[in-house]
Scaffold this active site. Structure first.
Site, mmCIF file in Angstrom:
data_model
loop_
_atom_site.group_PDB
_atom_site.id
_atom_site.type_symbol
_atom_site.label_atom_id
_atom_site.label_comp_id
_atom_site.label_asym_id
_atom_site.label_seq_id
_atom_site.Cartn_x
_atom_site.Cartn_y
_atom_site.Cartn_z
ATOM 1 N N ASP A 7 67.956 -14.453 34.290
ATOM 2 C CA ASP A 7 66.899 -14.536 35.407
ATOM 3 C C ASP A 7 67.239 -14.695 36.649
ATOM 4 O O ASP A 7 67.848 -15.962 36.940
ATOM 5 C CB ASP A 7 65.665 -15.632 34.982
ATOM 6 C CG ASP A 7 64.762 -15.849 36.065
ATOM 7 O OD1 ASP A 7 64.136 -14.883 36.275
ATOM 8 O OD2 ASP A 7 64.339 -17.183 36.409
ATOM 9 N N GLU A 68 66.051 -9.443 34.840
ATOM 10 C CA GLU A 68 64.715 -9.403 35.452
ATOM 11 C C GLU A 68 64.810 -8.171 36.539
ATOM 12 O O GLU A 68 65.488 -8.246 37.299
ATOM 13 C CB GLU A 68 64.093 -10.540 35.432
ATOM 14 C CG GLU A 68 62.640 -10.560 36.439
ATOM 15 C CD GLU A 68 62.186 -11.885 36.884
ATOM 16 O OE1 GLU A 68 61.963 -11.918 37.902
ATOM 17 O OE2 GLU A 68 61.743 -12.657 36.000
ATOM 18 N N ASP A 141 63.568 -21.547 34.984
ATOM 19 C CA ASP A 141 64.414 -20.159 35.343
ATOM 20 C C ASP A 141 64.998 -19.877 33.922
ATOM 21 O O ASP A 141 65.504 -19.032 33.461
ATOM 22 C CB ASP A 141 65.504 -20.459 36.297
ATOM 23 C CG ASP A 141 65.149 -20.962 37.629
ATOM 24 O OD1 ASP A 141 64.850 -20.159 38.552
ATOM 25 O OD2 ASP A 141 64.946 -22.198 37.870
#
EC number: 3.1.21.10
Length: 204
Positions: A7, A68, A141
Site C-alpha cells: 500500500d 495499489e 496501511d
C-alpha cells in the site's frame, strides 16, 4: 502462491505478505509499515522506502508483488508522494524479475468485503477474519497491504484465464511462455523459480 502486497505511501508504506490460493485458507506471513520522516527531503525518503521494501523482499521472497493502483486526488502533493512510492515498489520487484500487478482500491475492497465502497474499518475487520487474526492490523496501511495480497490471490485465476483467452485471440503476441496473471514473459511464477541474488536492504 506467496504475495507481497504494498500500500504505497511516502510517510507510511504498508507491507503485507499472504500465502495461499483461491478457495483455500489463507495465511499471513508478515505485516508491517515502512516509515520515513516527514522532515526529510523526498529523495532520501524514497531511498528509505526502497531499502525497507528490499528487506521485505529478501526476508519473504514472494512470487508476486501486488501494488495499489494510484488515482488522482484533490491533494496533489499527497498523490505525488504515493505515486513515487508506488514506482519504487514496482522497481524493486522488476529488479528481481518478479511479476507486478496493480489493483484499484475498489477492486481490493470488493474482493475482501463484497463492496467496492467499503470503509477502511470494514476492510480491516474482514482482513482479520480471513487471516484468523485476533484484531485488525494497525495502522490501516498495513491492513490495506494485506487486503491487496488477498485480492490478488483470489483474482489471479480469473486474470490468468483472461490473459490466456486474449493470447489465443491474438496469436501475433506470441502467447509468451511462462506468463501468469500479472507475470512477465518467460518467467515461471512458482516458488521453485530461480531468482537472481538480491541486494540487501538496510532498514525498514
Amino acid at each position: 502462491m506467496l504475495v507481497l502486497g504494498v500500500d504505497p505511501g511516502l510517510t507510511r508504506c504498508g507491507v503485507g505478505v499472504v500465502e495461499g490460493s483461491a478457495g483455500r485458507p489463507l495465511r499471513m506471513a508478515g505485516v508491517g509499515v515502512v516509515r520515513t520522516p516527514s522532515d526529510a527531503d523526498t529523495a532520501h525518503r524514497l531511498l528509505a522506502v526502497e531499502r525497507g521494501l528490499e528487506e521485505w523482499l529478501d526476508r519473504h521472497r514472494p512470487d508476486v508483488v501486488a501494488v495499489e493502483r494510484v488515482f488522482s486526488q484533490h491533494n496533489v502533493s499527497t498523490v505525488m508522494g504515493t505515486a513515487q512510492a508506488s514506482a519504487v515498489a514496482m522497481l524493486c520487484a522488476a529488479r528481481r524479475g518478479l511479476p507486478v500487478v496493480l489493483h484499484t482500491p475498489s477492486e481490493v475492497k470488493a474482493a475482501v468485503t463484497g463492496s467496492g465502497r467499503a470503509e477502511k474499518a470494514q476492510v480491516g475487520a474482514m482482513v482479520a477474519r480471513l487471516l484468523r487474526l485476533t484484531e485488525p492490523p494497525r495502522p490501516a496501511d498495513a491492513a490495506d497491504a494485506l487486503a491487496l495480497a488477498i485480492c490478488h490471490i483470489w483474482r489471479a485465476p480469473a486474470l490468468g484465464r483472461l490473459q490466456a483467452a486474449a493470447a489465443r485471440q491474438n496469436p501475433s503476441t506470441g502467447g509468451a511462455p511462462g506468463r501468469a496473471a500479472g507475470g512477465v514473459p518467460g518467467r515461471p511464477t512458482g516458488r521453485a523459480a530461480v531468482r537472481p541474488r538480491s541486494r540487501k536492504g538496510s532498514s525498514t
